[in-house]
Motif scaffolding. Structure first.
Motif, PDB file in Angstrom:
ATOM      1  N   GLY A 222       0.801  -1.218   0.000  1.00 58.55           N
ATOM      2  CA  GLY A 222       0.000   0.000   0.000  1.00 58.55           C
ATOM      3  C   GLY A 222       0.833   1.266   0.000  1.00 58.55           C
ATOM      4  N   SER A 223       0.136   2.381   0.236  1.00 56.89           N
ATOM      5  CA  SER A 223       0.800   3.681   0.328  1.00 56.89           C
ATOM      6  C   SER A 223       1.580   3.765   1.620  1.00 56.89           C
ATOM      7  N   VAL A 224       2.390   4.819   1.736  1.00 58.54           N
ATOM      8  CA  VAL A 224       3.151   5.011   2.970  1.00 58.54           C
ATOM      9  C   VAL A 224       2.210   5.160   4.153  1.00 58.54           C
ATOM     10  N   ASP A 225       1.130   5.905   3.993  1.00 50.90           N
ATOM     11  CA  ASP A 225       0.190   6.089   5.101  1.00 50.90           C
ATOM     12  C   ASP A 225      -0.465   4.761   5.491  1.00 50.90           C
ATOM     13  N   GLU A 226      -0.854   3.963   4.495  1.00 49.36           N
ATOM     14  CA  GLU A 226      -1.470   2.664   4.793  1.00 49.36           C
ATOM     15  C   GLU A 226      -0.482   1.735   5.502  1.00 49.36           C
TER      16      GLU A 226
ATOM     17  N   LYS B 197       6.658  -7.600   4.463  1.00 52.15           N
ATOM     18  CA  LYS B 197       6.522  -6.832   3.219  1.00 52.15           C
ATOM     19  C   LYS B 197       7.745  -7.024   2.324  1.00 52.15           C
TER      20      LYS B 197
ATOM     21  N   ASP C 206       8.392  -1.416  -9.871  1.00 49.41           N
ATOM     22  CA  ASP C 206       7.325  -1.243  -8.875  1.00 49.41           C
ATOM     23  C   ASP C 206       7.744  -1.861  -7.535  1.00 49.41           C
TER      24      ASP C 206
ATOM     25  N   GLY D  78       8.100  -0.115  -3.966  1.00 54.67           N
ATOM     26  CA  GLY D  78       7.444  -0.706  -2.802  1.00 54.67           C
ATOM     27  C   GLY D  78       8.396  -0.865  -1.626  1.00 54.67           C
TER      28      GLY D  78
ATOM     29  N   ARG E 174       8.650   2.520  -0.032  1.00 50.88           N
ATOM     30  CA  ARG E 174       7.483   2.912   0.769  1.00 50.88           C
ATOM     31  C   ARG E 174       7.471   2.188   2.114  1.00 50.88           C
TER      32      ARG E 174
ATOM     33  N   GLU F 108      10.027   3.925   4.272  1.00 55.67           N
ATOM     34  CA  GLU F 108       9.578   5.248   4.706  1.00 55.67           C
ATOM     35  C   GLU F 108       8.536   5.132   5.812  1.00 55.67           C
ATOM     36  N   ALA F 109       7.625   4.195   5.666  1.00 47.67           N
ATOM     37  CA  ALA F 109       6.628   4.000   6.721  1.00 47.67           C
ATOM     38  C   ALA F 109       7.301   3.578   8.019  1.00 47.67           C
TER      39      ALA F 109
END
Length: 886
Positions: free
Chosen positions: A533-537, A562, A579, A583, A586, A589-590
């Motif tokens: 998912g996104s960084v926020d997710e 992940k 991709d 990923g 991301r 970063e999260a």
């Protein structure tokens, strides 16, 4: 009146059996009777001397019994049933005497109860051989076992057990009583010598393996508190004798016989050296022929539950379960093989089952009353052959399955691609034996057999099949349960192929599976092949409301899942490596955001916060460009806003500089130090102002001043990929943009870059022919060329290298082919970090995986594209003033 059979037996014993000759010399009273042709009653072995220590009395009785039983056996006065019955009865009596003695030594005034020996194997069926050991399971009842003051029942039971073993198998000039083997108890590697009876019941009702069912066909309470033992056996009876065969029971029963046959490869061929017990057509095959049929039919037919082998064969024939002629042939074979086994053992009182070779074989033959060794082989040969033939008939056709015959299995493994077949055979046999907790159940073993052929075929294509099978072994050893997983592999061959490919080609992923088998969950439910998912997710998934340590562990767990999933996508061909690379970034970063938040809160709880100030985490390199590989470290710079002279407002206040340096140290540790949940990332902070000599964290104002006044060309090149991943984004981006737009010292950027690249090439040459990073025309040259163009022309700035190249192309500052060059090199490095991290040319099967991942037809086309791309990059590097040394 003298019995000529006795006289002949004594003469043969003196001539061919040194052990019997020794006893005749040391027991003159018994020898005198035997020399007169009289076989004394076996009761004559008993010694009635209460003052004699129990261990010495038992040793002397055993020696006397060995002589009388041997002469009775050799003379034919005692048949096989009488011989084995006498030996078994003595073992029972000796074991009971040792238990009572051990308990009375410790608690003289207590009644010896609450401790029992369950006889298994040949002792359990009254079929002990001449020099056999015994295999009891020792159990105790904590409620009734006598104990010394303040002594726990478990401690008392273990001490009693150790003393029993010592009394029975300690050897002196009078010999020994009997060897004791306690390894048939549940999980012998992890359990004490004596077990509480309730714990044993729980084990046999829930965890026991198929061979343990077979062992209890011949179990009985033999010594000690017999009533306790009989209650135990009655309780577990349904475990042994099942009225209805459950799922996989037929397979598990066959598995017992296969393991027995395969366990000893030597001694199979008939002739001198033949293993009478384990060889093909030997004693074990008669026993297991009977026991297999007993297990299948004995649940409904109690009459078939006879412990003794020949009794069981007779009952099976009488009930029509076995052909009478086969039962008789097996019974005759068993009697002869056991008799000759006794001859072999009574020569030197050795626990051996092999026919000797050379002159020693002649001695065995003559002890039996034959002329020479060849006569003995002629006597045995037809019985061994008929037993092997009858036993073979219960083995099903294996079809496409992996063979249980060791030789055939080795051939199948060699055909699959294994060079080290011996090591691979050992692993497969270890799995089939239920050595790991996940493979202990019948259903798990049945599922294993179903998927083994496909897995072995997949592993055989690995560059190193032996390493691949070791990785599978490590994974299986850590699985808490394997049934559902193996059944899913059976139902979904594509999943089995993916697992085989991971274990075969992607060592980092395979090693992760070996350390944490739970990573399989994502493969099982197919979520591993979904885009992350996104960084926020991702940050929301990583957040943990428990304490700081729990937060660290939780982030490591999620990041591990992940990263494994992203790597699996490349192996499976389910995602573009570009991709996947994004990923990876991301996920990192999260993790930085979640751990930075948690670390700031935890640090502030002790030291407070610096007013009007906050921590900034600036990512550079591949992390700044949001394009990581599986092996990437994190290039980070720590900054802080506000007044560097301020002080925090907590209970233990710190000045701002010290505050943020300690906070940065804590965050670095949070990101890099391994916890119980595993490692996370390597963190590299050497790109900070003044490098390793400077403070770990500097103020944003200080960073801006350094970049405007002191930074070198390489630092400005690094700044082109700087990206804020935590903290004051707008203020930091403004500083970076101003510096890159020209607010920096005037430097000869091209000359500096050429010099730096030459030094890097000298100190860090390519690791191999596939080094997509360090090779001439690789990613480093591409990055240097792009950053020089950006800094010289003050345009095209974007932390993401691909987008930066697009901007340069749009501005006419880079050739249109450069974006494709970037994409190929990036796809290669992301893929190679998983499947060829040494940058060497891999095996053909891995070559095909790499070609597919980078979107090319085959390996020759991949190599051609790699060469062409590097030439294009080198030309671009030359065009902007670089020099590749050619």
């Amino acid at each position: 009146m003298a019995d000529a059979r006795i006289l002949s037996a004594v003469a043969r014993a003196r001539a061919h059996a040194p052990f019997l000759q020794m006893i005749l010399a040391r027991e003159p009273e018994l020898a005198g009777m035997l020399d007169s042709g009289i076989l004394p009653s076996l009761d004559a072995v008993a010694i009635d001397d209460p003052a004699m220590p129990v261990a010495r009395r038992l040793r002397l009785e055993r020696r006397r019994l060995a002589l009388l039983v041997a002469i009775g056996d050799l003379s034919g006065v005692l048949d096989l049933t009488a011989v084995t019955g006498a030996l078994s009865a003595f073992a029972d009596r000796a074991l009971d005497s040792a238990i009572r003695a051990a308990m009375l030594e410790r608690t003289p005034d207590a009644e010896p109860r609450g401790f029992v020996a369950i006889a298994l194997g040949k002792q359990g069926s009254h079929e002990l051989n001449y020099s056999s050991d015994i295999d009891p399971i020792l159990l105790f009842d904590p409620a009734t076992l006598p104990c010394r003051g303040k002594e726990e029942p478990q401690q008392a039971a273990v001490r009693i057990a150790k003393r029993v073993v010592e009394l029975l198998q300690a050897r002196d000039g009078d010999g020994y009583v009997v060897r004791v083997d306690l390894r048939l108890r549940p999980s012998p590697e992890a359990t004490p010598a004596a077990l509480p009876v309730e714990a044993a019941i729980g084990y046999y009702e829930s965890q026991a393996l198929p061979w343990e069912r077979a062992a209890f066909i011949r179990a009985r309470a033999a010594a000690g508190d017999v009533a306790l033992g009989e209650r135990f056996l009655e309780t577990i009876r349904p475990f042994v004798w099942r009225r209805a065969l459950d799922f996989g029971a037929i397979g598990e029963i066959r598995g017992i016989s296969r393991r027995i046959r395969d366990h000893h490869a030597q001694g199979q061929a008939f002739g001198p050296g033949f293993d009478l017990k384990r060889g093909r057509g030997g004693i074990r095959e008669v026993e297991f022929f009977a026991q297999i049929h007993q297990l299948i039919h004995g649940g409904r037919e109690p009459v078939l539950r006879a412990p003794a082998t020949r009794d069981a064969l007779a009952a099976l024939a009488a009930g029509g379960w076995v052909a009478p002629q086969e039962a008789q042939a097996l019974s005759d074979s068993y009697a002869l093989l056991r008799t000759i086994e006794h001859r072999v053992q009574m020569i030197d009182d050795r626990q051996t089952h092999h026919l000797p070779t050379g002159d020693a074989l002649d001695h065995v033959a003559r002890l039996h009353g034959l002329g020479q060794g060849a006569d003995l082989l002629d006597l045995l040969r037809p019985h061994v052959a008929s037993t092997a033939r009858i036993y073979d008939a219960i083995e099903p056709d294996e079809g496409d399955a992996l063979s249980h015959d060791r030789t055939r299995l080795a051939e199948q493994l060699a055909a699959a691609g294994f060079a080290d077949t011996a090591g691979a055979v050992q692993r497969v046999e270890q799995w089939r034996a239920g050595s790991y907790a996940a493979l202990r159940s019948p259903a798990a073993l049945a599922a294993l057999e179903a998927v083994l052929p496909g897995l072995i075929d997949a592993l055989g294509t690995a560059p190193d099949p032996h390493a691949a099978i070791l990785r599978l072994d490590a994974m299986l050893s850590r699985l808490p349960s394997a049934i559902n997983f193996l059944r899913l592999l059976e139902a979904r061959p594509a999943l089995a192929r993916l697992l085989g490919a991971i274990l075969s080609h992607a060592a980092p992923l395979a090693d992760a599976l070996g350390q944490r088998a739970a990573l399989l969950d994502g493969l099982i439910d197919a979520t591993a092949l979904d885009a992350v998912g996104s960084v926020d997710e991702l940050a929301a998934e990583m957040a943990d409301t428990r304490d700081y340590q729990a937060q660290l562990d939780h982030v490591r767990k999620i990041v591990g899942e992940k990263r494994f999933a992203l790597g699996a996508q490349i192996v499976a061909g389910a995602a573009d490596p570009l991709d996947v690379s994004a990923g990876y970034a991301r996920v990192a970063e999260a993790a930085i955001q979640v751990l930075a938040d948690a670390t700031v809160r935890d640090f502030a709880a002790k030291h407070g916060r610096v007013p009007d100030s906050e921590l900034i985490v600036l990512a550079l390199g591949r992390m700044g460009g949001a394009a990581l590989t599986h092996a990437s470290d994190l290039d980070l710079i720590y900054l802080f806003t506000g007044d560097f002279a301020a002080e925090s407002d907590g209970g233990k206040p710190l000045g701002a500089v010290l505050y943020y340096n300690r906070l940065a140290q804590r965050l670095t540790a949070a990101l890099s130090v391994a916890t119980a949940a595993g490692p996370l990332y390597e963190v590299d902070t050497r790109l900070r102002p003044s490098g390793t000599q400077g403070p770990l964290s500097v103020s944003l104002d200080g960073f801006e001043r350094y970049q405007r006044e002191s930074a070198w060309t390489w630092e400005h090149m690094a700044l082109t990929r700087a990206r804020v991943v935590f903290g004051a984004r707008a203020a930091t981006v403004a500083v970076i943009d101003a510096v890159l737009a020209g607010g920096r010292p005037a430097r000869d950027i091209v000359a500096d870059a050429i010099k730096m690249r030459a030094e890097m090439a000298a100190h860090k040459p390519p690791a191999g022919p596939l080094d997509a990073k360090m090779s001439p025309g690789g990613l480093v040259d591409l990055e240097f060329a792009v950053h020089v163009a950006q800094l010289v022309h003050r345009t095209g700035f974007d932390p993401n290298l691909g987008r930066a190249i697009d901007a340069l192309i749009a501005a006419g500052l880079a050739p249109p082919t450069l974006r494709a060059a970037h994409d190929l090199l990036t796809r290669l490095i992301v893929t190679l970090r998983l499947v060829a991290p040494d940058a060497q040319i891999p095996e053909p099967t891995t070559q095909a995986l790499i070609a597919r991942a980078v979107g090319l037809l085959d390996w020759p086309e991949t190599l051609a594209a790699f060469t062409r791309t590097r030439q294009e990059v080198m030309q671009f590097w030359r065009d902007i003033g670089g020099d590749n040394g050619d």
